[in-house]
Each structure stands twice: as structure tokens, then as C-alpha cells.
Scaffold this motif. Sequence first.
Motif, PDB file in Angstrom:
ATOM      1  N   HIS A 117       0.829  -1.198   0.000  1.00 35.13           N
ATOM      2  CA  HIS A 117       0.000   0.000   0.000  1.00 35.13           C
ATOM      3  C   HIS A 117       0.868   1.255   0.000  1.00 35.13           C
ATOM      4  CE1 HIS A 117      -3.051   2.921   1.075  1.00 35.13           C
ATOM      5  NE2 HIS A 117      -3.953   2.006   0.785  1.00 35.13           N
ATOM      6  N   CYS A 131     -10.753   6.561  -2.026  1.00 29.62           N
ATOM      7  CA  CYS A 131      -9.749   6.049  -1.106  1.00 29.62           C
ATOM      8  C   CYS A 131      -9.395   7.133  -0.099  1.00 29.62           C
ATOM      9  CB  CYS A 131      -8.496   5.638  -1.880  1.00 29.62           C
ATOM     10  SG  CYS A 131      -7.093   5.310  -0.791  1.00 29.62           S
ATOM     11  N   CYS A 188      -6.267  -1.044  -2.123  1.00 26.14           N
ATOM     12  CA  CYS A 188      -5.693  -0.030  -2.998  1.00 26.14           C
ATOM     13  C   CYS A 188      -5.995  -0.388  -4.441  1.00 26.14           C
ATOM     14  CB  CYS A 188      -4.182   0.053  -2.759  1.00 26.14           C
ATOM     15  SG  CYS A 188      -3.318   1.036  -3.988  1.00 26.14           S
ATOM     16  N   HIS A 189      -6.421   0.627  -5.197  1.00 22.87           N
ATOM     17  CA  HIS A 189      -6.797   0.394  -6.593  1.00 22.87           C
ATOM     18  C   HIS A 189      -5.638  -0.072  -7.457  1.00 22.87           C
ATOM     19  CE1 HIS A 189     -10.913   1.653  -6.325  1.00 22.87           C
ATOM     20  NE2 HIS A 189     -10.585   2.811  -5.758  1.00 22.87           N
ATOM     21  N   CYS A 209      -9.315   6.629  -7.788  1.00 27.03           N
ATOM     22  CA  CYS A 209      -9.059   6.716  -6.347  1.00 27.03           C
ATOM     23  C   CYS A 209      -9.869   7.832  -5.705  1.00 27.03           C
ATOM     24  CB  CYS A 209      -7.580   6.949  -6.087  1.00 27.03           C
ATOM     25  SG  CYS A 209      -6.503   5.752  -6.882  1.00 27.03           S
ATOM     26  N   CYS A 238      -1.666  10.653  -1.654  1.00 30.31           N
ATOM     27  CA  CYS A 238      -1.010   9.563  -2.364  1.00 30.31           C
ATOM     28  C   CYS A 238      -0.400  10.042  -3.669  1.00 30.31           C
ATOM     29  CB  CYS A 238      -2.029   8.464  -2.644  1.00 30.31           C
ATOM     30  SG  CYS A 238      -1.317   7.067  -3.516  1.00 30.31           S
TER      31      CYS A 238
HETATM   32  S1  SF4 Z   1      -6.094   3.529  -3.823  1.00 28.74           S
HETATM   33 FE1  SF4 Z   1      -5.133   5.114  -4.962  1.00 28.74          FE
HETATM   34  S2  SF4 Z   1      -4.987   6.799  -3.596  1.00 28.74           S
HETATM   35 FE2  SF4 Z   1      -5.394   5.011  -2.386  1.00 28.74          FE
HETATM   36  S3  SF4 Z   1      -3.388   4.338  -1.870  1.00 28.74           S
HETATM   37 FE3  SF4 Z   1      -3.895   3.195  -3.672  1.00 28.74          FE
HETATM   38  S4  SF4 Z   1      -3.075   4.457  -5.306  1.00 28.74           S
HETATM   39 FE4  SF4 Z   1      -3.066   5.724  -3.525  1.00 28.74          FE
END
Ligand code: SF4
Lengths: 337, 338
Positions: B259, B295, B325-326, B308, B301
Amino acid sequence: MGAVSTMRAEKTETGDDVLVRVEGLRKWFPILGGVFQRTVGYIYAVEDATFNIKNAETLALVGESGSGKTTVGLMLAKLEHPTAGKIFYRNRDVGKLSSSETRWYRKRVQMVFQDPYASLNPRMLIKDTIIEVMKVHRVGGPNYYDRAVELMTRVGLSEEHLYRYPHELSGGQRQRAVLARALCVNPEFIILDEPTASLDVSVQAQVLDLLKSLQDEFRYTYLLITHNLAVVRYISDRTVVMYRGIWVESSPTRELFGRAEHPYTQALLSSVPIPEPRSNVEKQLLKGEPPNPTERVKACPFADRCPYVMPVCNEKTPPVTQINDSHQVRCWLTVKK
Amino acid sequence: MVLSRILEVADLKVEFRTYRGVVKALNGVSFNVDKGEVFGLAGETGSGKSVTGLAIQRLLPGNAVIVEGRIVFDGRDLLSLKEDEMNKIRGKEITAVFQDPHTYLNPVFTMREQFRDILLTNDREIASIKDKREIEKAVHDRIIQMLTEVQMPAPERVIKMYPHELSGGMKQRMMLAMAFSLRPKLIIADEPTTALDVTIQAQVLELMKSLQKKYGTSVILITHDLGVIAETCSRIGVMYAGRIVETGTVDSVYSEPLHPYTQGLMRALPRADKDLKVESIGGSVPDLVDLPTGCPFHPRCSRAMEICRKINPRTLNIDGRIVECHLYDGETSRGRVA
Ligand code: SF4
Ligand SMILES: Nc1ncnc2c1ncn2[C@@H]1O[C@H](COP(=O)(O)OP(=O)(O)OP(=O)(O)O)[C@@H](O)[C@H]1O
Ligand SMILES: Nc1ncnc2c1ncn2[C@@H]1O[C@H](COP(=O)(O)OP(=O)(O)OP(=O)(O)O)[C@@H](O)[C@H]1O
Ligand SMILES: [Mg+2]
Ligand SMILES: [Mg+2]
């Protein structure tokens, strides 16, 4: 860079570039008792602190809770009066400053405390706190406001943050504001008492880097008081280790982490939990409890917890052993070698 | 349910009613603890570590609401138990060790009186003794035995002391002795060594590990110190804004954090054992009253994508690692899930 350092070197009259010299500093807090509130004993907070701080360097003062670190800082900031020993600032005996010289000293030397709340008035905007400090010290006028804005940028905040109350800032921002408050009087020497202890790791790095870059740019000299050895390694040039109010080892930081000589320093370094799996191969666990500050140290302060203790350790204070020009230790083991 | 599992927390959501609005402290926390394992719960201040620990013990303050979720302890669904049934578990099968023993120890009673109380109210064996003198003897023997086990110096003297007469390290030893004395199945230790010096911390952690192993107790170790977790736990859950964004074995998470938040934390950590350039995570933690959409980590991020900002990442299982996490979700990151 070169030009700046020559200028500063000339200013320090000593020629050897030492800004602060501390010799045998001691602080005993009296314990009062009985109906007449007489002194019935002492808390031996600091027994012997001796070190130099060079211009534009960071000296770290480490040691466990109660070892006297903050008390040393307070004496350097002239907020506590030493029981014995001397502090020289630019070769001047700080104990003998006249009142106008003391005012000068209090501008040159600033202390930043661990708890940012304690140093910021919760009912005042950051702007008013900073301007008030400038007015008290008679610096920065008449354009106090412009200078306040300039300071905010210097610590990585913006003008907008001047209009906030302390509780409206995040932990990292608050610590930056405290720093701005310390910087507003144009100090040379800044005592940082656990400057990142109240911060999360994700923010701590920002503040450490800020301290470093301010030092590079404005050549501030720092005394960094902390028990976080990772922080010590990250930002300090030299380190002094204290135990029960007595300095036991003094060394360039790099060398200390590579070859600590004092058994206490070794135990301290090996006790730090390392964020790596299976890193705990061999821990050197210390036995025993932290010492009682109302008992005066007679010989080696570490004797009752030291894994290598010898009879002599309980009899006489170990003398200073010079490992090399810049690395000193006080331990009977090194004397014997 | 797997036999080796002592605790299962699923989709736990907790809110606090405050004058500022609803604080969404836990937003779907899921994790398991196996029998005999030490599970580390990491994360920065306000991420929900303590609330998670309190929720498991059903000790949340009055303004808290458990909105959703399940907590299964040793086969029993804790959230559906009546208070008197929960009382039989709390303090007996599940015990706690806190950062500040003062919230737990009463300053006006000696250590012996407090320890005795715990044993008298919670220990079945002692409760079954009829003779008063026998009870006192059993209590005394048990206290001394436990204090010896936690290597308390001079136990007979220490039991006559009041909490303030004990050093920080001694207090934590006392807390461990009390927590282990009832042979609980699960101990929730919330920052048990945070207030201690590193040399004392090392002693206390070592002690906790050996007692835990000896009795096969499961422990949830709550701490913001990733070093402490590395040296004490077998698995780690990393919390952010009321979710566990990554779970896995300590070995796998530390050697290859997946992550972006875990990665950021690892990079932000100055090290005592090597010279390392550290990098902070930009921005600041989200306001739990007004959480960002998508997210919760996306505003900070560096790898955030369009999706996200819109959709909360699913809980993915990648070879036993749990990640939210995507980046690791083939379907969402290619935009197939709208
Ligand atoms: S989902 Fe997107 S915003 Fe959240 S940690 Fe993963 S990459 Fe970063
Ligand atoms: N004003 C005071 N009056 C009496 N005793 C004091 C006072 N200030 C400090 N002490 C005592 O002096 C000793 C050294 O304290 P000091 O705060 O300097 O330690 P420290 O190394 O900064 O510890 P910590 O890491 O916990 O901040 C301690 O035993 C402390 O209780
Ligand atoms: N009684 C309460 N009323 C309102 N909000 C609360 C209450 N208790 C906790 N919270 C909020 O819930 C969130 C999670 O808090 P929690 O104490 O679990 O954090 P934590 O991860 O343990 O942090 P720390 O490392 O600082 O202990 C925080 O935003 C906190 O402010
Ligand atoms: Mg201090
Ligand atoms: Mg907490």
C-alpha cells in the motif's frame, strides 16, 4: 558557503569556532521538608555536563528519562541557575553577564520545548504571539507584520497560518509555528527539546528536514535534546550521552553509532527496535531499574546496571579516556585497555 | 470458522457523536487473530487503533455507536452478548494492558489490594475456595508467583507499595502480571511501552513475548512504533483513517510494502541502524468528520489515479496479503468498475 563560514569564524573571537562551552555543569534541586521547609536532601539532576558546541553544528544530548537533559538545556537558556560549573558563550562567562548582556544573550539563545501547546498561547492568533515576542525583544520593528510573514515562509507555512489559533493547526504545523516564534528574534543558538516527540513519523521527517535546511541556510547552531536515537543519527553531527546527570561518552555521531565505547551507549543502541523483520538477532538487554535521583553518584553512574562491572567501578569515578581527538569516554573498561 | 482462530473482526464501523458532527472513527475494520499469535496494529495518531481495541472489549465511551460489524471471539459473537455475559469475558478471557497504568491502577490502594481484587472477582479457582484463610493464602501465593514470573525485583516489598512508588518499568511489569494472572485467551496491549525508555522497553517487550509464548496467549499489540512491531509480532495490520489498509506477515509487509501509505511510512522512518534519507508523506491526515470520497489516502497519495478519488478500493487478497488499494485491483484500475 565558504565565504559565510569565514565571516562567522571571525565573529567568534575564539578562533576555534566554538560557540558554546559547558564545563562541569551541575544542578541540584533541593528537597524541602519539615515544618521549617529546610533542605532535607537533593535531587541530583545534573552532576557533570561538559561539552563544546561548534558554530553551525548540531550537538545531540541523549540519555534516558531523568538523566538531566532538559535541565542542561534550561541552564543553557538561562532559565535555571547552575549549582556549579560554567557556561561560556562566545568565550564569555554566561554567569557573569550584565543585565544588558543578558538581554542580548536571551535573544541569541532560544529554547524550543517538546510540547508545542506549552509554547503557544491557546487564546492568541499565531500572528499576535510572534509579534508580541518581537516587541518584547525589540527586534523586527517597525514592520513586525512583514517580518512575521517572512518567518512563516521560512518555516514552510504561509501568511494565512498567521490567522490561526494553535488548535487550528496540525501537529507538524504547530511545531513549525513554535520554530517561527523562536526564530523571530534572530537567534544563533537554538536548544531543541524533543522537537519531534509529539509528531507522527509521516510528519516528523518534514520537521527534521526543515531544521536541517534552516541550518544550512542561516547557520543556526543546535543543541538537540532527545531520546530518539534514530533522530540523533539523522540530524546530529556530534553526540553526548548522559547517564544519571553525568556525561559518559562524547563522539561524532557517525562514529558513535559505529563504535560506541561506553557499555551504556552500547546497551542504548542495541535496545532500539529496528523496523526490519528478524533484525532482533542479539539484543543486549540491560538488567535493573532506572536510578534514584536523590542518591548521589559516587563512582561510575552506570555501575549498578553495567554487565561488565568490576570492583573499581563502584569505588572511583572513571577518568576521561581519549579514544581519539574527538571521541571521549568515561569508563574503567577503556582505561584498562 | 477456522479452529486456530481466536478473534475475527469483520467490517467494524464505529462513530462518535460530537458537537462537531459525527466522527467516523472506524470505517470497516476487518482482521483476524490466531491462537497464540502476536498481531501488531500500527498506524498514526487518530487512525483508530485504540478504538478498535476498546470496541473488542466493549468498552467504548457513551457517545460511541457501533454502526455495523461483527466481532467473534472464541466462537462467540461479542456484539450480541448481554452485558452480564460480556462481563464474564472481559477481564478474564480478554484482558488489557494500557500505555498509562494510571488509568488502570488506583492510586489510593496498595498493589497487593488491587491484585487481590482482580483475583477475587475473576479467578474461578480462588472463588471456589471456601475457607477465608485459605483464600488469602492462595491469593498471596498467586501474586508472588506472578510477580516472580515478570521478574519484579523484591516482590514481597513491591506488593506493599502504592502505584506512584513504582517506576514506569515496574508498573508495566505489574500490569503484565495482572493481565496474565487470569490466563486470558487474548490480551489487548495498547502502547504498553511507549512511555518507557528504550532499555526498559526492550526488557518489557522481551518479557511479554516470553509470557505470551509460555501460556499460548494471543496478543493484539497496538503501537505506532514499527520497530516494536517488527521485533514482537508475527503479523501486522496498518491502519489509516479507520481502515486497515494492509495486513500481512511482518516479513512480507516490511520487505515489500504494497500500500502506498505503508510504503510512505517505511520511507519516513529515520533509522538508528543505518544512514538513510527519509521522506515525509505530504499533506495531513483526513478529517474523520468529513472524509474524502474514494480512497481515504488519495489526497496524500503520489500514485493516486482518477478512480481513487471516486471509489473506495476493495479489499484484495494478494497471496495472503490483504490490501485496499486500486493499484492492485486489475478491474478498477482499468476503469471497468464504475
Ligand atoms: S487507492 Fe489510490 S490513492 Fe489510495 S493508496 Fe492506492 S493508489 Fe493511492
Ligand atoms: N524543577 C525541578 N525540581 C525538582 N526536581 C527536578 C526539577 N526539574 C527536574 N527535576 C528532576 O531532575 C531530574 C532530571 O530531570 P530532566 O527533566 O532534566 O531529565 P530529562 O533527561 O530531560 O528527562 P526526560 O527524558 O524524561 O525529559 C529528574 O529526576 C527530575 O525529576
Ligand atoms: N470519545 C470520543 N469522542 C469523539 N471522538 C473520539 C473519541 N475517542 C476517539 N475519538 C476519535 O476517534 C479517532 C480514532 O481514535 P483512536 O484513539 O482510536 O486513535 P489511535 O489510533 O489510538 O491514535 P493514538 O496513536 O493517538 O493513540 C480519532 O479521530 C479520535 O479523535
Ligand atoms: Mg526532558
Ligand atoms: Mg491510541
